[in-house]
Design a protein around this motif. Structure first.
Motif, PDB file in Angstrom:
ATOM      1  N   MET A  60      33.134  19.043  45.842  1.00 51.61           N
ATOM      2  CA  MET A  60      34.297  18.628  46.576  1.00 51.61           C
ATOM      3  C   MET A  60      34.575  17.388  46.968  1.00 51.61           C
ATOM      4  SD  MET A  60      34.375  22.074  49.236  1.00 51.61           S
ATOM      5  CE  MET A  60      33.253  23.476  48.803  1.00 51.61           C
ATOM      6  N   PRO A  61      35.968  17.022  47.142  1.00 51.32           N
ATOM      7  CA  PRO A  61      36.288  15.383  47.602  1.00 51.32           C
ATOM      8  C   PRO A  61      35.977  15.286  49.154  1.00 51.32           C
ATOM      9  CG  PRO A  61      38.466  16.666  47.252  1.00 51.32           C
ATOM     10  CD  PRO A  61      37.064  17.768  46.917  1.00 51.32           C
ATOM     11  N   ILE A  62      34.738  15.426  49.576  1.00 49.42           N
ATOM     12  CA  ILE A  62      34.384  15.334  50.941  1.00 49.42           C
ATOM     13  C   ILE A  62      33.545  13.992  50.871  1.00 49.42           C
ATOM     14  CG2 ILE A  62      33.360  16.548  52.971  1.00 49.42           C
ATOM     15  CD1 ILE A  62      34.218  18.948  51.995  1.00 49.42           C
ATOM     16  N   PHE A  63      33.836  13.051  51.880  1.00 51.48           N
ATOM     17  CA  PHE A  63      33.047  11.900  52.177  1.00 51.48           C
ATOM     18  C   PHE A  63      32.817  11.405  53.584  1.00 51.48           C
ATOM     19  CE2 PHE A  63      36.397  11.964  48.858  1.00 51.48           C
ATOM     20  CZ  PHE A  63      35.793  11.843  47.555  1.00 51.48           C
ATOM     21  N   GLY A  64      31.903  10.795  53.606  1.00 53.21           N
ATOM     22  CA  GLY A  64      31.422  10.249  54.845  1.00 53.21           C
ATOM     23  C   GLY A  64      30.737   9.088  55.007  1.00 53.21           C
ATOM     24  N   SER A  65      31.064   8.159  55.910  1.00 56.41           N
ATOM     25  CA  SER A  65      30.653   6.797  56.117  1.00 56.41           C
ATOM     26  C   SER A  65      30.110   6.766  57.753  1.00 56.41           C
ATOM     27  CB  SER A  65      31.238   5.801  55.835  1.00 56.41           C
ATOM     28  OG  SER A  65      32.250   5.759  56.887  1.00 56.41           O
ATOM     29  N   GLN A  66      28.798   6.359  58.070  1.00 53.62           N
ATOM     30  CA  GLN A  66      28.281   6.043  59.221  1.00 53.62           C
ATOM     31  C   GLN A  66      28.921   4.808  59.915  1.00 53.62           C
ATOM     32  OE1 GLN A  66      25.739   8.126  61.543  1.00 53.62           O
ATOM     33  NE2 GLN A  66      27.529   7.230  62.506  1.00 53.62           N
ATOM     34  N   PHE A  67      29.245   3.973  58.818  1.00 50.57           N
ATOM     35  CA  PHE A  67      29.874   2.615  59.312  1.00 50.57           C
ATOM     36  C   PHE A  67      31.455   2.899  59.310  1.00 50.57           C
ATOM     37  CE2 PHE A  67      29.203   2.739  54.583  1.00 50.57           C
ATOM     38  CZ  PHE A  67      30.507   2.495  54.323  1.00 50.57           C
ATOM     39  N   HIS A  68      32.019   1.794  59.992  1.00 49.80           N
ATOM     40  CA  HIS A  68      33.735   1.863  60.214  1.00 49.80           C
ATOM     41  C   HIS A  68      34.108   0.855  59.151  1.00 49.80           C
ATOM     42  CE1 HIS A  68      33.336   3.893  64.016  1.00 49.80           C
ATOM     43  NE2 HIS A  68      32.215   3.519  64.257  1.00 49.80           N
ATOM     44  N   PRO A  69      34.730   1.368  58.111  1.00 52.20           N
ATOM     45  CA  PRO A  69      35.710   0.314  57.313  1.00 52.20           C
ATOM     46  C   PRO A  69      36.874  -0.128  58.011  1.00 52.20           C
ATOM     47  CG  PRO A  69      35.583   2.613  56.422  1.00 52.20           C
ATOM     48  CD  PRO A  69      34.614   2.397  57.516  1.00 52.20           C
ATOM     49  N   GLU A  70      37.455   0.786  58.723  1.00 55.03           N
ATOM     50  CA  GLU A  70      38.639   0.421  59.438  1.00 55.03           C
ATOM     51  C   GLU A  70      38.628  -0.887  60.208  1.00 55.03           C
ATOM     52  OE1 GLU A  70      36.823   2.366  62.645  1.00 55.03           O
ATOM     53  OE2 GLU A  70      36.859   2.747  60.386  1.00 55.03           O
ATOM     54  N   LYS A  71      37.413  -1.038  60.823  1.00 57.71           N
ATOM     55  CA  LYS A  71      37.397  -2.327  61.711  1.00 57.71           C
ATOM     56  C   LYS A  71      37.223  -3.704  61.139  1.00 57.71           C
ATOM     57  CE  LYS A  71      34.819   0.349  65.255  1.00 57.71           C
ATOM     58  NZ  LYS A  71      35.858   0.506  66.317  1.00 57.71           N
ATOM     59  N   ASN A  72      36.925  -3.622  60.023  1.00 54.76           N
ATOM     60  CA  ASN A  72      37.165  -4.984  59.387  1.00 54.76           C
ATOM     61  C   ASN A  72      38.543  -5.613  59.337  1.00 54.76           C
ATOM     62  OD1 ASN A  72      34.440  -4.442  58.988  1.00 54.76           O
ATOM     63  ND2 ASN A  72      34.594  -4.291  56.700  1.00 54.76           N
ATOM     64  N   PRO A  73      39.414  -5.070  58.961  1.00 53.07           N
ATOM     65  CA  PRO A  73      40.698  -5.632  58.827  1.00 53.07           C
ATOM     66  C   PRO A  73      41.652  -5.361  60.124  1.00 53.07           C
ATOM     67  CG  PRO A  73      40.821  -3.735  57.415  1.00 53.07           C
ATOM     68  CD  PRO A  73      39.396  -3.728  58.120  1.00 53.07           C
ATOM     69  N   TYR A  74      41.218  -4.398  60.901  1.00 53.25           N
ATOM     70  CA  TYR A  74      42.265  -4.083  62.067  1.00 53.25           C
ATOM     71  C   TYR A  74      41.640  -4.017  63.566  1.00 53.25           C
ATOM     72  CZ  TYR A  74      44.827  -2.656  57.883  1.00 53.25           C
ATOM     73  OH  TYR A  74      45.313  -2.556  56.517  1.00 53.25           O
ATOM     74  N   GLU A  75      40.442  -4.202  63.768  1.00 49.79           N
ATOM     75  CA  GLU A  75      40.092  -4.472  65.114  1.00 49.79           C
ATOM     76  C   GLU A  75      39.554  -5.898  65.544  1.00 49.79           C
ATOM     77  OE1 GLU A  75      40.321  -2.268  67.132  1.00 49.79           O
ATOM     78  OE2 GLU A  75      40.459  -0.277  66.334  1.00 49.79           O
ATOM     79  N   TRP A  76      40.174  -6.321  66.605  1.00 49.18           N
ATOM     80  CA  TRP A  76      39.959  -7.620  66.872  1.00 49.18           C
ATOM     81  C   TRP A  76      39.314  -7.731  68.470  1.00 49.18           C
ATOM     82  CZ3 TRP A  76      40.331 -11.134  63.281  1.00 49.18           C
ATOM     83  CH2 TRP A  76      40.878 -10.600  62.000  1.00 49.18           C
TER      84      TRP A  76
END
Length: 321
Positions: free
Chosen positions: A235-251
């Motif tokens: 199934m198209p179920i994925f998981g990351s323990q890391f945070h890819p959304e933070k690199n471009p958008y958290e400051w």
């Protein structure tokens, strides 16, 4: 530089679209909200909120050509069934609440996960991505509601990914350009903010290894190896323990968030993961019953709060009553 990193990634993703597939060019991604912690509420004058979503997750999918729909907690079963049959993909974001149904987030995530599994078993492509806490919830639910996490020390830590044997036999890496593979495996392009993790040994003991592939691991400050990236076998179920959304958008500009990598390579890696996931959602053609219903569900109906200036680690948040 950013464009040169991003364009080949987009071309690679589009090139892997299934010939003749009904490709959805207006995807919507549901993002599960969660109850605000006391640390967040203490920053606000108005404390009468029941849930929130960090705006970085919304920007994350919008930056890859999708629209965001908040999925609220504390709703009945029919609400989650409706959401799972109306959006084209779902994200379980990171946070600081229980992964079990003792939290409203944990209970809602359980219902969402069950609907996602049911849809995919019925032949409806409905992708799900869990980040950090969302990743941990996937391991809990995938292991028949048994918690195999253990304490680790990986808060405010940037890392490279240690790719595992067979990593190329996956949706994520099959579509990833070779130079992006170099970025994630040689440079510290992923960032972690977690106190719990699942080791490869526990991942195997739990039985998760029968349904999920371990694609990559990372190491905490005490050199404990933990699972960093997974993908379901079917199934198209994925998981990351890391945070890819933070690199471009958290400051956040403090020592507790100083490890977030904002260099072009790390931002390019983050965009690859968001582009990949949104592209998976484009294989789904579900939609809300009416245009009016869709418009009312979209995140555009809500305002953001500049929580970064109040001292939060989130630059902006959406709050819901």
């Amino acid at each position: 530089m950013a464009f040169s990193v991003l364009l080949p990634v987009l071309l690679a993703l589009v090139a892997n679209a299934e010939p003749g597939s009904a490709y959805n060019l207006r995807p919507t991604i549901g993002i599960l909200s969660q109850e605000p912690t006391d640390d967040i509420l203490d920053l606000l004058e108005d404390k009468n909120y029941t849930s929130y979503i960090a705006a970085s997750y919304v920007k994350y999918v919008e930056g890859s050509g999708a629209r965001a729909v908040p999925i609220l907690i504390n709703q009945d079963d029919s609400y989650y069934e409706k959401m799972a049959s109306s959006v084209n993909g779902i994200i379980l974001p990171g946070g600081s609440v229980s992964i079990t149904n003792s939290s409203a987030y944990g209970l809602a995530a359980q219902k969402v996960y069950e609907h996602v599994v049911k849809a995919n078993k019925e032949g409806i492509i409905l992708p799900l991505w869990g980040t950090c806490l969302g990743f941990e919830i996937i391991t809990y639910l995938g292991a028949n509601y048994e918690n195999w996490l253990e304490g680790c020390l990986a808060r405010n830590k940037a890392d490279k990914l240690t790719l595992q044997i067979g990593f190329m036999d996956s949706r994520i890496f099959d579509q990833m350009p070779h130079y992006v593979i170099d970025y994630v495996s040689l440079w510290k392009t992923t960032v972690n903010f977690h106190d719990w993790c699942i080791t490869p040994e526990n991942f195997t003991k739990s039985g998760l290894i029968e349904d999920f592939k371990i694609l990559a691991t990372s190491f905490d400050y005490n050199d404990l190896e933990y699972v960093a990236l997974i993908e379901h076998n079917e199934m198209p179920i994925f998981g990351s323990q890391f945070h890819p959304e933070k690199n471009p958008y958290e400051w956040a500009n403090d020592k507790e968030h100083s490890a977030i990598p904002h260099d072009p390579f790390s931002v390019g890696v983050a965009h690859y993961f968001s582009n990949f996931f949104v592209n998976q959602a484009r294989y789904n053609n579900q939609h809300f019953a009416t245009k009016k219903e869709e418009n009312e569900a979209l995140i555009y109906n809500h305002d953001t709060t500049f929580t970064g200036e109040l001292g939060s680690g989130f630059t902006e948040c959406y709050f819901f009553r």
